[in-house]
Design a protein around this motif. Structure first.
Motif, mmCIF file in Angstrom:
data_model
loop_
_atom_site.group_PDB
_atom_site.id
_atom_site.type_symbol
_atom_site.label_atom_id
_atom_site.label_comp_id
_atom_site.label_asym_id
_atom_site.label_seq_id
_atom_site.Cartn_x
_atom_site.Cartn_y
_atom_site.Cartn_z
ATOM 1 N N LYS A 184 0.421 -1.005 0.325
ATOM 2 C CA LYS A 184 -0.241 -0.054 0.420
ATOM 3 C C LYS A 184 0.634 1.128 -0.612
ATOM 4 O O LYS A 184 2.247 0.877 0.932
ATOM 5 N N ARG A 185 -0.007 2.574 -0.521
ATOM 6 C CA ARG A 185 0.493 3.141 -0.636
ATOM 7 C C ARG A 185 0.749 4.118 0.742
ATOM 8 O O ARG A 185 -0.986 4.400 0.533
ATOM 9 N N VAL A 186 1.060 4.355 1.662
ATOM 10 C CA VAL A 186 0.641 5.268 2.820
ATOM 11 C C VAL A 186 0.763 6.743 3.074
ATOM 12 O O VAL A 186 1.997 6.855 3.210
ATOM 13 N N GLY A 187 -0.018 7.214 3.845
ATOM 14 C CA GLY A 187 0.663 8.869 4.545
ATOM 15 C C GLY A 187 0.587 9.091 5.806
ATOM 16 O O GLY A 187 -0.481 8.116 5.932
ATOM 17 N N LYS A 207 4.098 -0.366 0.602
ATOM 18 C CA LYS A 207 5.253 0.221 -0.410
ATOM 19 C C LYS A 207 5.825 1.355 -0.962
ATOM 20 O O LYS A 207 7.218 1.106 -0.871
ATOM 21 N N HIS A 208 5.077 2.161 -0.115
ATOM 22 C CA HIS A 208 5.465 3.660 -0.011
ATOM 23 C C HIS A 208 4.573 4.090 1.005
ATOM 24 O O HIS A 208 3.935 4.259 1.429
ATOM 25 N N LYS A 349 14.423 3.824 0.887
ATOM 26 C CA LYS A 349 13.320 4.455 -0.387
ATOM 27 C C LYS A 349 12.723 4.801 -0.500
ATOM 28 O O LYS A 349 11.561 5.316 -2.045
ATOM 29 N N ASN A 350 11.973 4.095 0.230
ATOM 30 C CA ASN A 350 10.163 4.208 0.015
ATOM 31 C C ASN A 350 9.745 4.710 0.788
ATOM 32 O O ASN A 350 9.027 5.508 1.130
ATOM 33 N N VAL A 351 10.700 6.283 1.144
ATOM 34 C CA VAL A 351 10.082 6.830 2.329
ATOM 35 C C VAL A 351 10.145 8.391 1.579
ATOM 36 O O VAL A 351 11.702 8.597 1.341
ATOM 37 N N LEU A 352 9.392 8.754 1.952
ATOM 38 C CA LEU A 352 9.657 9.891 1.740
ATOM 39 C C LEU A 352 9.108 11.802 2.655
ATOM 40 O O LEU A 352 7.854 11.004 3.414
ATOM 41 N N LEU A 353 10.012 12.835 2.796
ATOM 42 C CA LEU A 353 9.507 13.602 3.750
ATOM 43 C C LEU A 353 8.409 14.789 2.717
ATOM 44 O O LEU A 353 9.528 15.593 1.991
ATOM 45 N N VAL A 354 7.468 14.912 3.442
ATOM 46 C CA VAL A 354 7.035 16.151 3.084
ATOM 47 C C VAL A 354 6.562 17.858 4.069
ATOM 48 O O VAL A 354 5.668 17.020 5.296
ATOM 49 N N ASP A 355 7.637 18.439 4.017
ATOM 50 C CA ASP A 355 7.579 19.162 5.078
ATOM 51 C C ASP A 355 6.941 21.051 5.270
ATOM 52 O O ASP A 355 6.766 20.706 4.032
ATOM 53 N N ALA A 356 6.040 20.907 6.095
ATOM 54 C CA ALA A 356 4.757 22.455 5.153
ATOM 55 C C ALA A 356 5.978 23.635 5.049
ATOM 56 O O ALA A 356 5.372 23.695 4.584
ATOM 57 N N PRO A 378 -0.284 10.759 -4.202
ATOM 58 C CA PRO A 378 -1.376 9.680 -4.220
ATOM 59 C C PRO A 378 -1.063 8.769 -3.326
ATOM 60 O O PRO A 378 -0.111 7.966 -3.208
ATOM 61 N N LEU A 379 -2.438 8.507 -2.766
ATOM 62 C CA LEU A 379 -2.501 7.752 -1.361
ATOM 63 C C LEU A 379 -3.642 6.260 -1.502
ATOM 64 O O LEU A 379 -4.741 6.242 -2.017
ATOM 65 N N ASP A 380 -3.231 5.044 -0.818
ATOM 66 C CA ASP A 380 -4.530 4.228 -0.460
ATOM 67 C C ASP A 380 -4.520 4.415 0.816
ATOM 68 O O ASP A 380 -6.136 3.697 1.279
ATOM 69 N N ILE A 381 -4.176 5.184 1.999
ATOM 70 C CA ILE A 381 -4.176 4.635 3.238
ATOM 71 C C ILE A 381 -3.745 6.300 3.857
ATOM 72 O O ILE A 381 -2.564 6.686 3.699
ATOM 73 N N ILE A 382 -4.710 6.422 5.023
ATOM 74 C CA ILE A 382 -4.105 7.423 5.370
ATOM 75 C C ILE A 382 -4.307 7.385 7.053
ATOM 76 O O ILE A 382 -5.150 7.312 7.332
ATOM 77 N N VAL A 383 -2.771 7.526 8.056
ATOM 78 C CA VAL A 383 -2.529 7.519 9.238
ATOM 79 C C VAL A 383 -2.643 8.780 9.817
ATOM 80 O O VAL A 383 -1.717 9.531 9.258
ATOM 81 N N ILE A 384 -3.892 9.179 10.544
ATOM 82 C CA ILE A 384 -3.564 10.668 10.712
ATOM 83 C C ILE A 384 -3.317 10.832 12.564
ATOM 84 O O ILE A 384 -3.553 9.531 13.621
ATOM 85 N N ALA A 385 -1.636 11.133 12.711
ATOM 86 C CA ALA A 385 -1.051 11.164 14.155
ATOM 87 C C ALA A 385 -0.995 12.446 14.683
ATOM 88 O O ALA A 385 -0.419 13.079 14.555
ATOM 89 N N THR A 386 -2.295 12.692 14.770
ATOM 90 C CA THR A 386 -2.208 14.423 15.288
ATOM 91 C C THR A 386 -2.177 14.257 16.936
ATOM 92 O O THR A 386 -3.080 15.517 16.540
#
Ligand SMILES: Cc1cc2nc3c(=O)[nH]c(=O)nc-3n(C[C@H](O)[C@H](O)[C@H](O)COP(=O)(O)OP(=O)(O)OC[C@H]3O[C@@H](n4cnc5c(N)ncnc54)[C@H](O)[C@@H]3O)c2cc1C
Length: 557
Positions: A184-187, A207-208, A349-356, A378-386
């Protein structure tokens, strides 16, 4: 109302406890088995455990050492339970709390799957009426809100969340059957203590993984591992000592500040200390560092610099490393995450950081993923850790109406108003466990929980022995306490961070330091609470009359 006019209690219960975590379970045991009260407990979840019932995300575990992240009130329980790891996983802590529920026969008095939605004080009968979402309406003399400090999930109102075609989960409302991230592509949204635990675990399976960061965090290594049976044996033999030390400590741990300024050390000397704390792992770096760390920005910078160097040395890509280095707040002013391979994960390699701040903030959630800084991921699953609407959120959600129908939400619209974080003016017999303006989340919480439960138990015992019907804070004592809490926090660096301690993670929440950082630590706070009780509950009113007046009128009679 005087003693003679006390109404005869015809309430359904002597006490209603809300919440079946560490706090509520001990309260039920204490009030029922020590005082013989008729108690019921309402719990929204379908099992005991509180935090450890709800937070089942990958990597969920405690950050307090297991030998002190437990009840200490029962010597036999301390001897019979064995922790497997320095920081056990969620399921082990839940098994422990299940064991406690069985051991103290708590479940017959717990009503699971019932959320309390309204609590109303009746000025005539001086009883509370408690209502649940399942239609219960019951009355009680005392209500004990054991609803937790971190139990109201914060799901920020992301535009478009409802349109997302994949699945999304808040870490504290995790499905019991788990989530399979394979292929899965996870955010993950958020980089607080929870995310720091979850990200390395998810990255191994997905996967990512794209991590959406608003504010980077200072982390120190957890250094988890199996508990050495010899060390465990020695601790068990010395549990009386352990209990006394944590009760009288600063933060409820066996940790003490280094009693000097970091600015008075040579670079070699302090580097050696930093290395020692870093190698030990755990909260020592945060809670037992040089004593001026929380007070002097200059001192704090020296300590923060060590952690920044560690990040730069761990993360291979210097651009990614810079995004992960905190720059906007002093070290230690946000909840310290403990990590196991957190920064290393950003080398995968499968990890990307998007910084606000550098890549752009989250703009919306789309049917296919997350749009941030003008780009769709693009994502299949979103994990909200807020995280949580900390400390005040769970109390405000109880629908509390006190004397004269006053709503707690109105009284607290500009911030919580309590005395000692235990009781509030105008809300008689409504006790809070680890409420705002008590040490609560700034301590190893079982220590603070036990202190509050025991104080409340003794208070109710006292009231019954003296035939007193209601207790509440006097407005004067409350006003002074609120000012004192703010003054102490104001003398530290804590207000400089946009932290959940400051309420800054929730839009529209008033900005103020929510827990109490007692200058003498949790030991000092414990002493203060005990002395107030010994002085006849100074700062409280019984039956609407301050304790001093009651004593005086009795003397006159
Ligand atoms: C992921 C995570 C890790 C943590 N790690 C640590 C740690 O290492 N050390 C530490 O000291 N602390 C830690 N904490 C803090 C933790 O919350 C406390 O240690 C402790 O578990 C709190 O126990 P509690 O009973 O006060 O509250 P909780 O465990 O939060 O229990 C409160 C209960 O009240 C129930 N409830 C709330 N509102 C209602 C309502 N209206 N009606 C009915 N029921 C209601 C909830 O469902 C919940 O079950 C952690 C917290 C989290 C989220």
């Amino acid at each position: 109302m005087t003693n003679q006019q006390q109404p005869k209690s015809n309430a359904d219960f002597d006490a209603i406890v809300i919440g079946a975590g560490f706090s509520g379970m001990y309260t039920l045991h204490s009030l029922r088995d020590k005082l013989g009260l008729n108690v019921t407990l309402f719990e929204a979840g379908n099992g005991v455990g509180g935090t450890w019932y709800w937070n089942r995300y990958p990597g969920a575990r405690c950050d307090s050492d297991s030998y002190i992240y437990c009840y200490t009130f029962d010597k036999n329980l301390l001897q019979e339970w064995n922790w497997s790891e320095r920081y056990p996983e969620q399921d082990e802590i839940l098994r422990y709390l299940e064991h406690c529920a069985e051991r103290f026969e708590l479940k017959p008095d717990i009503q699971f799957g019932k959320r309390v939605v309204a609590i109303t004080f009746d000025d005539e009968t001086t009883l509370w009426t408690v209502r649940t979402d399942k239609g219960d309406t019951v009355t009680s003399r005392y209500v004990i809100a054991a609803v937790g400090s971190l139990s109201t999930a914060n799901v920020p109102p992301f535009k478009g969340l409802g349109s997302f075609k994949g699945k999304w989960y808040h870490t504290s409302q995790w499905p019991h059957e788990g989530v399979d991230f394979t292929a899965k592509r996870v955010g993950v949204i958020g980089t607080g203590a929870t995310a720091v635990q979850a990200i390395p675990e998810i990255a191994q399976q997905a996967k990512h993984l794209t991590v959406f960061q608003r504010t980077p965090n200072f982390c120190v290594p957890a250094r988890n591992g199996k508990v050495d049976p010899e060390i465990s044996k020695a601790r068990k033999a010395d549990y009386n000592g352990v209990r006394e030390r944590i009760k009288n400590s600063f933060f409820g741990f066996e940790l003490n500040f280094i009693p000097k300024s970091v600015l008075q050390t040579t670079p070699e000397e302090r580097e050696k200390e930093f290395d020692r704390m870093w190698d030990d792992g755990g909260f020592g770096f945060w809670l037992a560092n040089y004593q001026d760390m929380f007070f002097s920005k200059e001192a704090n910078d020296v300590i923060a610099d060590y952690l920044k160097r560690k990040i730069r040395a761990t993360v291979n890509d210097p651009v990614v490393a810079e995004k992960l280095v905190p720059k906007t707040y002093p070290y230690g002013t946000k909840r310290q995450p403990l990590d196991t391979n957190y920064f290393e994960t950003f080398n995968k390699k499968n990890v990307l950081l998007v910084d606000a701040s550098t890549d752009g903030p989250i703009e919306e959630i789309t049917p296919n993923g997350i749009r941030a800084g003008g780009k769709e991921y693009p994502l299949d699953i979103i994990v909200i850790a807020t995280g949580f609407d900390a400390l005040t959120g769970p109390l405000k959600n109880l629908g509390i109406k006190g004397r004269g129908g006053k709503a707690l939400t109105d009284e607290w619209k500009d911030g919580p108003l309590t005395y000692l974080g235990l009781l509030a003016a105008g809300f008689p017999n409504l006790f809070m466990i680890t409420g705002p303006q008590s040490p609560s989340v700034l301590s190893n919480m079982p220590v603070s929980i036990e202190q509050h439960v025991e104080w409340i138990t003794e208070c109710i015992r006292y009231m019954r022995e003296h035939k007193l019907t209601t207790i509440e804070a006097t407005p004067q004592a409350q006003e002074q306490w609120v000012a004192h809490v703010a003054e102490i926090a104001g003398a530290t660096l804590m207000p400089q961070a946009n932290s959940w301690y400051m309420g800054a993670n929730i839009s529209g929440k008033s900005r103020q330091f929510l827990p109490y950082l007692c200058p003498e630590g949790v030991g000092g706070y414990r002493k203060k609470c005990a002395e107030i009780a010994e002085r006849g509950y100074e700062g409280f009113m019984f039956d609407g009359v301050s304790r001093t007046e009651t004593t005086e009128s009795r003397a006159a009679e």
